[in-house]
Design an enzyme around this catalytic site. Structure first.
Site, short mmCIF file in Angstrom:
data_model
loop_
_atom_site.label_atom_id
_atom_site.label_comp_id
_atom_site.label_asym_id
_atom_site.label_seq_id
_atom_site.Cartn_x
_atom_site.Cartn_y
_atom_site.Cartn_z
N GLY A 69 -18.08 44.39 30.73
CA GLY A 69 -19.22 44.45 29.83
C GLY A 69 -20.24 43.36 30.11
O GLY A 69 -21.46 43.59 30.06
N ASN A 149 -19.85 43.52 17.47
CA ASN A 149 -18.47 43.11 17.66
C ASN A 149 -17.94 42.22 16.55
O ASN A 149 -16.73 42.07 16.41
CB ASN A 149 -18.33 42.38 19.01
CG ASN A 149 -19.38 41.32 19.22
OD1 ASN A 149 -20.58 41.60 19.16
ND2 ASN A 149 -18.96 40.10 19.44
N THR A 235 -16.36 45.54 47.22
CA THR A 235 -15.32 46.56 47.42
C THR A 235 -14.89 47.10 46.07
O THR A 235 -14.59 46.33 45.15
CB THR A 235 -14.12 45.95 48.18
OG1 THR A 235 -14.61 45.45 49.43
CG2 THR A 235 -13.03 46.98 48.43
N CYS A 322 -15.62 34.26 21.47
CA CYS A 322 -16.31 33.29 22.32
C CYS A 322 -16.72 32.06 21.54
O CYS A 322 -16.86 30.99 22.09
CB CYS A 322 -17.56 33.93 22.92
SG CYS A 322 -17.35 35.65 23.32
C1 LIG Z 1 -16.39 42.23 24.78
C2 LIG Z 1 -17.84 42.48 24.72
C3 LIG Z 1 -18.66 42.24 25.83
C4 LIG Z 1 -18.14 41.66 27.10
O1 LIG Z 1 -17.32 42.56 27.79
P1 LIG Z 1 -16.31 42.00 28.92
O2 LIG Z 1 -15.77 43.22 29.55
O3 LIG Z 1 -15.26 41.23 28.16
O4 LIG Z 1 -17.08 41.15 29.83
C5 LIG Z 1 -20.00 42.54 25.72
N1 LIG Z 1 -20.51 43.04 24.58
C6 LIG Z 1 -19.76 43.28 23.50
C7 LIG Z 1 -20.39 43.85 22.28
C8 LIG Z 1 -18.40 43.00 23.52
O5 LIG Z 1 -17.66 43.22 22.44
#
Ligand SMILES: *Cc1c(COP(=O)(O)O)cnc(C)c1O
Length: 390
Positions: A69, A149, A235, A322
């Site tokens: 993400g 989130n 890759t 975080c």
């Molecule tokens: C977890 C999250 C991300 C980051 O995704 P990763 O795969 O952990 O890098 C970004 N945006 C939201 C809303 C998330 O919950």
């Protein structure tokens, strides 16, 4: 143990593990190589792409695999900024975005872009009117997440994307919390770019995707061997993509049954927990993720609640994972207008599809008891009056 932190990460589904294992052990060829052994890996990668595309109502050539993400968000923002930087330098982000978007915005600001944050209301929604007023002729990109989130609020993306397009801007949505948990249809939403991540829906960590609507101006973020049609080098993570696709298909198939069941359990939890005084649900009461309940409790610290829940075998979270090591309250809770001392008492519970009613009740009972106990010791709780001292 009760795992109630699925918004941070999820358990890899056994089906996804089974689907990806052959590509880690036997079919390990590099998809770019020319012998037929590599062709098997290439075929699996393309099948995974088609599965993801089908789940999103996209075309396979619009799905690009990434490392997750965070990369998808970075790529969307930087890719559009660099592609359209000559046309305009104004970018709009919602104030409650994940740090993967917000910190990329801060970096773009240092590169000379004008990055503005769209405020949200007290339920965490970006009002379409707010976007309408903020758009300018030089706005090149709008990024508003599909589901938050921390508080679970679902945004009116269809309306927001339409408004952005009327103003001539590209629209990106971080759908990392939404994909696999609510129906996500890129055509219905009308978005140009959409980020998703495998480990938020029982797929593997370290693999995600960016949906890029055909024709969207987007420069590559990662340069190298020209994989993913030259748009995302490196890759390919074949096993990761296969696992992500398998997990997404499983979730998609179960969504119609799991969504309402989870939402009912969430509401049951909310109802029980809100019997406590000076407790509130954060986020939108109904337009929210089915498995996510988030609260603030006055006169106590979220971190203390988490430690006490942990002692009772419950994994939960406060604010975002975080920021759980920083003392600043979450930017999301401040953006919905909570005062600092209240924002400090936040707890997020995010359930997986396998959660039972008994577990939800156990979480409600434990949380209620923990809040009671901590308030009894809190210097800012007036036990006699049953209220905070402020
Ligand atoms: C977890 C999250 C991300 C980051 O995704 P990763 O795969 O952990 O890098 C970004 N945006 C939201 C809303 C998330 O919950």
């Amino acid at each position: 143990m009760i795992y109630a932190d699925n918004a941070a990460t999820t358990r890899l589904s056994p089906g996804a593990l089974a689907a990806m294992t052959p590509y880690l052990t036997q079919t390990y060829g590099n998809p770019s190589s020319l012998y037929s052994f590599a062709g098997e890996a290439k075929a699996a990668l393309e099948e995974a792409r088609e599965t993801v595309a089908r789940c999103l109502n996209a075309r396979a050539e619009e799905v690009f695999f990434t490392s997750g993400g965070t990369e998808s968000d970075n790529w969307a923002l930087r890719g559009v900024a660099e592609a359209l930087g000559k046309r305009g330098r104004h970018i709009l982000l919602s104030a409650i975005e994940h740090h993967a978007v917000l910190h990329t915005g801060q970096w773009l600001k240092k590169q000379g872009f004008e990055v503005e944050l769209l405020p949200v209301d007290d339920q965490g929604t970006v009002a379409p009117e707010t976007l309408k007023k903020a758009l300018r002729p030089d706005t090149i990109l709008v990024s508003v997440m599909l589901a938050n989130n921390e508080i679970g609020t679902i945004q009116p993306i269809e309306e927001l994307a339409a408004i952005a397009h009327e103003g001539g801007a590209i629209f990106h949505t971080d759908a990392v919390q939404a994909v696999g948990h609510i129906p996500v249809d890129v055509q219905a939403l009308g978005v140009d770019l959409l980020s998703l991540s495998g480990h938020k829906f029982h797929g593997p960590r370290g693999v995600g995707a960016l949906y890029v609507k055909k024709g969207t101006p987007l420069l590559p973020l990662i340069h190298g061997g020209g994989q993913e049609h030259g748009r995302r080098s490196g890759t390919e993570n074949v096993a990761g993509a296969v696992g992500l696709a398998a997990a997404l298909r499983e979730r998609q198939d179960a969504l119609a049954a799991d969504g309402p069941r989870l939402a009912a359990l969430r509401d049951r939890l909310v109802q029980r927990v809100l019997r406590l005084p000076y407790a509130r649900l954060t986020g939108h009461p109904t337009r929210r993720l089915p498995g996510l309940a988030s609260f603030v409790f006055e006169a106590i610290e979220g971190e203390s609640i988490l430690l006490q829940l942990d002692a009772r075998g419950i994994c939960a979270s406060s604010g975002s994972a975080c920021s759980s090591t920083s003392l600043e309250p979450s930017h999301v809770l401040l953006a919905i207008g909570l005062p600092h001392p209240v924002a400090h008492g936040s707890v997020r519970l995010s359930f997986g599809e396998a959660v039972t009613e008994g577990e939800v009740d156990q979480v409600a009972d434990s949380l209620t008891q923990v809040v009671h106990d901590l308030r009894a010791m809190s210097p800012v709780w007036d036990a006699a009056a049953g209220r905070p001292i402020w």
